[in-house]
Design an enzyme around this catalytic site. Structure first.
Site, short mmCIF file in Angstrom:
data_model
loop_
_atom_site.label_atom_id
_atom_site.label_comp_id
_atom_site.label_asym_id
_atom_site.label_seq_id
_atom_site.Cartn_x
_atom_site.Cartn_y
_atom_site.Cartn_z
N GLY A 265 1.17 -1.48 -0.43
CA GLY A 265 -0.22 -0.13 0.03
C GLY A 265 0.77 1.31 0.15
O GLY A 265 0.32 2.23 0.60
N SER A 266 2.23 1.05 -0.77
CA SER A 266 2.76 2.59 -0.76
C SER A 266 1.92 3.63 -1.70
O SER A 266 1.97 4.76 -0.93
CB SER A 266 4.43 2.18 -1.09
OG SER A 266 4.93 1.76 -1.82
N ASN A 267 1.57 3.10 -2.56
CA ASN A 267 1.10 3.91 -3.76
C ASN A 267 -0.23 4.53 -3.17
O ASN A 267 -0.67 5.78 -3.21
CB ASN A 267 0.89 3.02 -4.83
CG ASN A 267 1.75 3.33 -6.12
OD1 ASN A 267 2.67 3.94 -6.47
ND2 ASN A 267 2.56 1.92 -5.65
N MET B 116 -3.65 -6.64 -7.51
CA MET B 116 -3.41 -7.84 -7.72
C MET B 116 -4.71 -8.70 -8.07
O MET B 116 -3.53 -10.48 -8.41
CB MET B 116 -2.37 -8.06 -7.20
CG MET B 116 -1.19 -7.44 -5.79
SD MET B 116 -0.51 -6.56 -7.94
CE MET B 116 0.66 -7.59 -8.69
N HIS C 172 0.30 0.45 -12.99
CA HIS C 172 1.40 -0.82 -13.41
C HIS C 172 2.79 -0.42 -13.56
O HIS C 172 3.19 0.69 -14.23
CB HIS C 172 0.58 -1.43 -14.73
CG HIS C 172 1.33 -2.70 -15.06
ND1 HIS C 172 1.66 -3.76 -13.80
CD2 HIS C 172 2.87 -3.45 -16.00
CE1 HIS C 172 2.41 -4.35 -14.97
NE2 HIS C 172 2.43 -4.65 -15.55
N ASP D 278 -3.64 -5.08 -17.32
CA ASP D 278 -2.87 -3.83 -17.01
C ASP D 278 -2.75 -3.15 -18.47
O ASP D 278 -1.49 -3.72 -19.40
CB ASP D 278 -1.06 -4.74 -16.62
CG ASP D 278 -1.08 -5.29 -15.19
OD1 ASP D 278 -2.17 -4.08 -14.88
OD2 ASP D 278 -0.77 -6.49 -15.16
C1 GAR Z 1 3.21 -2.13 -7.59
O1 GAR Z 1 4.43 -1.72 -7.66
C2 GAR Z 1 2.26 -1.21 -8.65
O2 GAR Z 1 2.28 -1.26 -9.38
C3 GAR Z 1 1.78 -3.04 -8.91
O3 GAR Z 1 2.24 -3.84 -7.15
C4 GAR Z 1 3.59 -2.63 -6.91
C5 GAR Z 1 2.39 -1.99 -5.29
O4 GAR Z 1 2.62 -1.32 -4.30
N1 GAR Z 1 1.32 -3.26 -9.96
C6 GAR Z 1 0.76 -4.18 -10.78
O5 GAR Z 1 1.64 -5.03 -10.70
C7 GAR Z 1 -0.18 -4.73 -11.27
N2 GAR Z 1 -0.04 -5.51 -12.79
P1 GAR Z 1 2.34 -1.10 -3.57
O6 GAR Z 1 1.45 -1.68 -2.47
O7 GAR Z 1 3.62 -0.84 -2.12
O8 GAR Z 1 1.52 -0.15 -3.40
#
Ligand code: GAR
Length: 204
Positions: A15-17, A93, A112, A153
């Protein structure tokens, strides 16, 4: 506050995003309001992050024997209960079917960690790095796109950023730069969408 675009953030893990979105809403860089964080994984750190920010943190797990389409319909029901303007897949995911997407046309935004058409699915960062190690590429990137259908994606691209893979990079260092690029691109792209929504209102 009530008139700001409403975001439901969906995420499966760290969940950093999601955190970047929450912080950007709080400090005014993103003219929007996170109305809920939804995860398919019980105990996902992203739910704790939402909780700490005082936001509804909702777990919607797939039940044993539940079909993908039944799960997605149940998920759509929960998400639509928060009356979102945009749904942000920030590390979600699980592939979504039209049982979910059909309810939210032009509203679902996916992040992505690869450029359009490259490395769909999981482990995109690792796969790009492996290609760089094999001498096949010197960069990768990040994209934000709309999700109109079940393409993985894939969908109308809203924004991209290229990220260089340095000759002496480690996977950890490259990954850290990719995540930093994601946090920035996701926030600025959502800010554009929300600013346009605020000036033009909802699409007809
Ligand atoms: C991120 O790198 C995002 O782009 C990726 O999961 C990660 C989640 O990081 N998403 C995918 O690969 C979608 N196909 P986070 O939980 O730290 O935000």
């Amino acid at each position: 506050m009530e008139s700001l675009p409403r975001l439901v953030v969906m995420a499966s893990g760290n969940g950093s995003n999601a955190q970047a979105i929450i912080e950007a809403c709080a400090d005014g860089r993103l003219p929007a309001r996170v109305v809920a964080v939804v995860s398919d994984r019980l105990g996902a750190p992203v739910l704790e992050r939402a909780d700490r920010a005082g936001l509804p943190a909702v777990h919607v797990g797939k039940r044993a024997h539940e079909s993908r389409s039944d799960y997605d319909a149940r998920l759509a029901d929960v998400v639509s209960g928060f009356d979102p303007d945009f749904i942000v897949l920030a590390g979600w995911m699980r592939l979504l079917t039209m049982s979910f997407l059909g309810w939210f046309p032009s509203m679902v935004v996916n992040l992505h960690p690869a450029l359009p058409g490259e490395f769909p699915g999981t482990h995109a960062i690792e796969r790009a790095f492996a290609e760089a190690e094999a001498g096949l590429r010197t960069s990768s990137g990040v994209m934000v796109h709309l999700v109109p259908d079940e393409g993985v994606d894939d969908g109308p691209v809203l924004a991209t950023t290229e990220v260089t893979i340095l000759a002496d990079d480690t996977l950890a260092a490259f990954e850290a730069r990719m995540h930093a690029a994601e946090h920035q691109l996701l926030v600025t792209t959502l800010a554009d969408l929300c600013t346009r929504r605020l000036s033009h209102g909802a699409p007809a």
